[in-house]
Each structure stands twice: as structure tokens, then as C-alpha cells.
Design a protein around this motif. Structure first.
Motif, PDB file in Angstrom:
ATOM      1  N   ALA A 139      -6.274  -9.279  12.340  1.00 51.29           N
ATOM      2  CA  ALA A 139      -7.363  -9.699  11.455  1.00 51.29           C
ATOM      3  C   ALA A 139      -8.629  -8.894  11.727  1.00 51.29           C
ATOM      4  CB  ALA A 139      -7.623 -11.196  11.619  1.00 51.29           C
ATOM      5  N   THR A 140      -8.919  -8.650  12.995  1.00 53.82           N
ATOM      6  CA  THR A 140     -10.109  -7.872  13.361  1.00 53.82           C
ATOM      7  C   THR A 140     -10.057  -6.485  12.736  1.00 53.82           C
ATOM      8  OG1 THR A 140     -10.413  -9.048  15.445  1.00 53.82           O
ATOM      9  CG2 THR A 140     -11.358  -6.822  15.310  1.00 53.82           C
ATOM     10  N   PHE A 141      -8.918  -5.813  12.848  1.00 50.46           N
ATOM     11  CA  PHE A 141      -8.814  -4.445  12.345  1.00 50.46           C
ATOM     12  C   PHE A 141      -8.681  -4.393  10.827  1.00 50.46           C
ATOM     13  CE2 PHE A 141      -8.312  -3.824  16.807  1.00 50.46           C
ATOM     14  CZ  PHE A 141      -9.029  -2.653  17.015  1.00 50.46           C
ATOM     15  N   GLU A 142      -8.128  -5.416  10.231  1.00 49.95           N
ATOM     16  CA  GLU A 142      -8.121  -5.486   8.770  1.00 49.95           C
ATOM     17  C   GLU A 142      -9.554  -5.664   8.259  1.00 49.95           C
ATOM     18  OE1 GLU A 142      -5.202  -8.528   7.962  1.00 49.95           O
ATOM     19  OE2 GLU A 142      -3.555  -7.060   8.022  1.00 49.95           O
ATOM     20  N   GLU A 143     -10.355  -6.460   8.974  1.00 50.53           N
ATOM     21  CA  GLU A 143     -11.763  -6.614   8.609  1.00 50.53           C
ATOM     22  C   GLU A 143     -12.516  -5.295   8.746  1.00 50.53           C
ATOM     23  OE1 GLU A 143     -13.570  -9.860  10.780  1.00 50.53           O
ATOM     24  OE2 GLU A 143     -11.995 -11.242  10.112  1.00 50.53           O
ATOM     25  N   LEU A 144     -12.092  -4.457   9.680  1.00 49.08           N
ATOM     26  CA  LEU A 144     -12.694  -3.129   9.830  1.00 49.08           C
ATOM     27  C   LEU A 144     -12.244  -2.170   8.726  1.00 49.08           C
ATOM     28  CD1 LEU A 144     -12.526  -2.601  13.699  1.00 49.08           C
ATOM     29  CD2 LEU A 144     -14.584  -2.941  12.301  1.00 49.08           C
ATOM     30  N   GLY A 145     -11.249  -2.585   7.912  1.00 39.80           N
ATOM     31  CA  GLY A 145     -10.836  -1.781   6.767  1.00 39.80           C
ATOM     32  C   GLY A 145      -9.463  -1.159   6.832  1.00 39.80           C
ATOM     33  N   PHE A 146      -8.723  -1.361   7.922  1.00 42.05           N
ATOM     34  CA  PHE A 146      -7.393  -0.752   8.029  1.00 42.05           C
ATOM     35  C   PHE A 146      -6.401  -1.462   7.112  1.00 42.05           C
ATOM     36  CE2 PHE A 146      -9.432   0.826  11.804  1.00 42.05           C
ATOM     37  CZ  PHE A 146      -8.976   2.136  11.857  1.00 42.05           C
ATOM     38  N   ASP A 147      -5.548  -0.670   6.463  1.00 44.60           N
ATOM     39  CA  ASP A 147      -4.543  -1.226   5.553  1.00 44.60           C
ATOM     40  C   ASP A 147      -3.427  -1.937   6.304  1.00 44.60           C
ATOM     41  OD1 ASP A 147      -5.564  -0.304   2.925  1.00 44.60           O
ATOM     42  OD2 ASP A 147      -5.306   1.662   3.859  1.00 44.60           O
ATOM     43  N   ARG A 148      -3.051  -1.380   7.444  1.00 43.83           N
ATOM     44  CA  ARG A 148      -2.027  -2.008   8.282  1.00 43.83           C
ATOM     45  C   ARG A 148      -2.387  -1.826   9.745  1.00 43.83           C
ATOM     46  NH1 ARG A 148       3.530  -3.256   5.831  1.00 43.83           N
ATOM     47  NH2 ARG A 148       3.332  -2.515   3.701  1.00 43.83           N
ATOM     48  N   VAL A 149      -1.965  -2.819  10.535  1.00 42.64           N
ATOM     49  CA  VAL A 149      -2.260  -2.834  11.965  1.00 42.64           C
ATOM     50  C   VAL A 149      -0.961  -3.117  12.703  1.00 42.64           C
ATOM     51  CG1 VAL A 149      -3.651  -3.894  13.778  1.00 42.64           C
ATOM     52  CG2 VAL A 149      -4.553  -3.776  11.424  1.00 42.64           C
ATOM     53  N   PHE A 150      -0.644  -2.280  13.687  1.00 41.03           N
ATOM     54  CA  PHE A 150       0.610  -2.402  14.427  1.00 41.03           C
ATOM     55  C   PHE A 150       0.335  -2.570  15.913  1.00 41.03           C
ATOM     56  CE2 PHE A 150       1.509   0.238  10.710  1.00 41.03           C
ATOM     57  CZ  PHE A 150       2.566  -0.449  10.143  1.00 41.03           C
TER      58      PHE A 150
ATOM     59  N   GLN B   2       6.390   2.915   1.572  1.00 40.10           N
ATOM     60  CA  GLN B   2       6.199   1.863   0.568  1.00 40.10           C
ATOM     61  C   GLN B   2       4.743   1.827   0.079  1.00 40.10           C
ATOM     62  OE1 GLN B   2       7.032  -2.071   2.034  1.00 40.10           O
ATOM     63  NE2 GLN B   2       6.150  -3.062   0.237  1.00 40.10           N
ATOM     64  N   ASP B   3       3.802   1.852   1.004  1.00 43.28           N
ATOM     65  CA  ASP B   3       2.391   1.777   0.621  1.00 43.28           C
ATOM     66  C   ASP B   3       1.970   2.966  -0.236  1.00 43.28           C
ATOM     67  OD1 ASP B   3       2.199  -0.596   2.014  1.00 43.28           O
ATOM     68  OD2 ASP B   3       1.071   0.255   3.703  1.00 43.28           O
ATOM     69  N   LEU B   4       2.422   4.160   0.105  1.00 42.30           N
ATOM     70  CA  LEU B   4       2.052   5.339  -0.672  1.00 42.30           C
ATOM     71  C   LEU B   4       2.721   5.335  -2.035  1.00 42.30           C
ATOM     72  CD1 LEU B   4       1.925   8.138   2.042  1.00 42.30           C
ATOM     73  CD2 LEU B   4       0.047   6.764   1.102  1.00 42.30           C
ATOM     74  N   ARG B   5       3.939   4.862  -2.107  1.00 42.75           N
ATOM     75  CA  ARG B   5       4.628   4.739  -3.397  1.00 42.75           C
ATOM     76  C   ARG B   5       3.859   3.768  -4.298  1.00 42.75           C
ATOM     77  NH1 ARG B   5       9.646   2.943  -1.963  1.00 42.75           N
ATOM     78  NH2 ARG B   5      10.155   5.066  -1.394  1.00 42.75           N
ATOM     79  N   GLN B   6       3.482   2.627  -3.739  1.00 40.39           N
ATOM     80  CA  GLN B   6       2.743   1.622  -4.504  1.00 40.39           C
ATOM     81  C   GLN B   6       1.383   2.180  -4.951  1.00 40.39           C
ATOM     82  OE1 GLN B   6       2.332  -2.150  -2.520  1.00 40.39           O
ATOM     83  NE2 GLN B   6       0.849  -2.910  -3.999  1.00 40.39           N
ATOM     84  N   ARG B   7       0.717   2.878  -4.067  1.00 40.74           N
ATOM     85  CA  ARG B   7      -0.590   3.458  -4.401  1.00 40.74           C
ATOM     86  C   ARG B   7      -0.459   4.473  -5.528  1.00 40.74           C
ATOM     87  NH1 ARG B   7      -5.200   4.986  -0.169  1.00 40.74           N
ATOM     88  NH2 ARG B   7      -6.664   5.831  -1.646  1.00 40.74           N
ATOM     89  N   THR B   8       0.589   5.296  -5.487  1.00 42.05           N
ATOM     90  CA  THR B   8       0.828   6.278  -6.542  1.00 42.05           C
ATOM     91  C   THR B   8       1.079   5.582  -7.872  1.00 42.05           C
ATOM     92  OG1 THR B   8       1.709   7.870  -4.952  1.00 42.05           O
ATOM     93  CG2 THR B   8       2.326   8.185  -7.266  1.00 42.05           C
ATOM     94  N   GLN B   9       1.888   4.526  -7.860  1.00 39.58           N
ATOM     95  CA  GLN B   9       2.169   3.780  -9.084  1.00 39.58           C
ATOM     96  C   GLN B   9       0.907   3.163  -9.657  1.00 39.58           C
ATOM     97  OE1 GLN B   9       5.246   1.150  -7.670  1.00 39.58           O
ATOM     98  NE2 GLN B   9       6.879   2.629  -8.047  1.00 39.58           N
ATOM     99  N   GLU B  10       0.057   2.595  -8.799  1.00 40.75           N
ATOM    100  CA  GLU B  10      -1.194   1.995  -9.256  1.00 40.75           C
ATOM    101  C   GLU B  10      -2.109   3.052  -9.859  1.00 40.75           C
ATOM    102  OE1 GLU B  10      -2.676  -0.041  -5.795  1.00 40.75           O
ATOM    103  OE2 GLU B  10      -1.158  -1.618  -5.955  1.00 40.75           O
ATOM    104  N   THR B  11      -2.171   4.214  -9.257  1.00 37.89           N
ATOM    105  CA  THR B  11      -2.996   5.313  -9.777  1.00 37.89           C
ATOM    106  C   THR B  11      -2.471   5.765 -11.130  1.00 37.89           C
ATOM    107  OG1 THR B  11      -3.529   6.030  -7.536  1.00 37.89           O
ATOM    108  CG2 THR B  11      -3.848   7.638  -9.300  1.00 37.89           C
ATOM    109  N   GLU B  12      -1.153   5.888 -11.246  1.00 37.37           N
ATOM    110  CA  GLU B  12      -0.554   6.291 -12.521  1.00 37.37           C
ATOM    111  C   GLU B  12      -0.842   5.275 -13.608  1.00 37.37           C
ATOM    112  OE1 GLU B  12       3.538   6.904 -11.470  1.00 37.37           O
ATOM    113  OE2 GLU B  12       3.136   8.882 -10.611  1.00 37.37           O
ATOM    114  N   ARG B  13      -0.726   3.970 -13.276  1.00 42.03           N
ATOM    115  CA  ARG B  13      -1.016   2.930 -14.271  1.00 42.03           C
ATOM    116  C   ARG B  13      -2.482   2.991 -14.697  1.00 42.03           C
ATOM    117  NH1 ARG B  13       2.975  -0.661 -11.566  1.00 42.03           N
ATOM    118  NH2 ARG B  13       1.466  -0.933  -9.920  1.00 42.03           N
ATOM    119  N   ALA B  14      -3.373   3.209 -13.761  1.00 43.29           N
ATOM    120  CA  ALA B  14      -4.800   3.272 -14.078  1.00 43.29           C
ATOM    121  C   ALA B  14      -5.095   4.474 -14.981  1.00 43.29           C
ATOM    122  CB  ALA B  14      -5.619   3.338 -12.811  1.00 43.29           C
ATOM    123  N   THR B  15      -4.413   5.585 -14.725  1.00 46.71           N
ATOM    124  CA  THR B  15      -4.599   6.783 -15.525  1.00 46.71           C
ATOM    125  C   THR B  15      -4.097   6.569 -16.956  1.00 46.71           C
ATOM    126  OG1 THR B  15      -4.372   8.163 -13.552  1.00 46.71           O
ATOM    127  CG2 THR B  15      -4.083   9.259 -15.686  1.00 46.71           C
TER     128      THR B  15
END
Length: 146
Positions: free
Chosen positions: A104-115, A130-143
Motif C-alpha cells: 500500500a505504501t509503494f502504491e501510494e508512491l505511484g508504483f503500478d505493482r509491488v513485489f 499483461q500490464d503492457l498488453r492492457q496499456r496498449t489496448q487502452e491507448t488504441e481504444r483512446a486513439t
């Protein structure tokens, strides 16, 4: 087209084994890996991510002071013009007892995932894929909808 990831050990931490293993795992998965090594400043991460048009920035820390080292990290990336997925992992706090609090601390600092330090490299590679695939799809939809 392979995607570029920048990885390194932040702050004064000199533990190199983790990023060496990560570099090998991400290379084997088809990523272009820019390994900044140990004792890397926030600015070095940002400059490398910008220079290499990185899709992701992976931060490692094992000496327990990552919270201090990562204060303002995402602001540094943003001020440099970097818009990348960000992960952090390792032994992030001294006496790391409750990892959910650490997450939670590192997510509050802005990290997408913490391991945590016990995370399997395959898990990190799968998550980033998975995250990069999803990000690409979201960018394509926005475009398309623009």
C-alpha cells in the motif's frame, strides 16, 4: 516489436544479484533490457527511460530503505516526460513484517505493482506482459474514439 524496460537498484543500495536475475528473465521473455546497475539515482532512471522510450521502469531495492529512496520518484519521471509502467520489488523496508502495508505504501508512491523479495521472476514477467498488453489496448481504444 519488443518493448524496452529499464531496471536498476535505487539509491545507495549495492545489491546486484536481483537485477541480474531479472535482466536474464526479461531478456529471455523477449524484452529489450537496459540494466542501470546499482546505486542508481531517480534522475538516472528517468533519463534512461526517456532515452530508450521505455515501456516500463523496474526498481529493485534490498537494503530496506526504498521508501526514502522513492520519495518523489514518479514526479521525477513525469517531469522528464516519462510515462511508463513502474514496478518495485525486493526487501523494501527494514523489518518487513506486513507486506500488504508495504504494498500500500509503494502504491501510494505511484508504483503500478509491488513485489516482495520472494517473488518468482516468471510472475513478474507475466505481470508486466499483461500490464503492457492492457496499456496498449487502452491507448488504441483512446486513439480510435478520438
Amino acid at each position: 516489436m519488443s518493448q524496452t524496460v529499464v531496471l536498476g537498484v535505487i539509491g545507495s543500495d549495492a545489491h546486484v544479484v536481483g537485477i541480474t536475475i531479472l535482466e536474464q528473465a526479461f531478456n529471455a521473455a523477449g524484452f529489450d533490457v537496459i540494466n542501470l546497475g546499482v546505486q542508481t539515482s531517480q534522475e538516472e532512471f528517468a533519463e534512461a527511460a526517456l532515452e530508450h522510450d521505455a515501456a516500463a521502469v523496474l526498481v529493485s531495492s534490498l537494503y530496506g530503505h526504498a521508501e526514502q529512496d522513492c520519495q518523489g520518484f514518479h514526479e521525477t519521471l513525469e517531469s522528464t516526460g516519462v510515462d511508463a509502467t513502474t514496478y518495485i520489488g525486493g526487501n523494501l523496508t527494514v523489518g518487513q513484517d506486513d507486506f500488504e502495508e508495504t504494498r500500500a505504501t509503494f502504491e501510494e508512491l505511484g508504483f503500478d505493482r509491488v513485489f516482495d523479495s520472494e517473488t518468482d521472476t516468471e510472475e513478474a514477467v507475466a505481470a508486466l506482459t499483461q500490464d503492457l498488453r492492457q496499456r496498449t489496448q487502452e491507448t488504441e481504444r483512446a486513439t480510435i474514439s478520438s
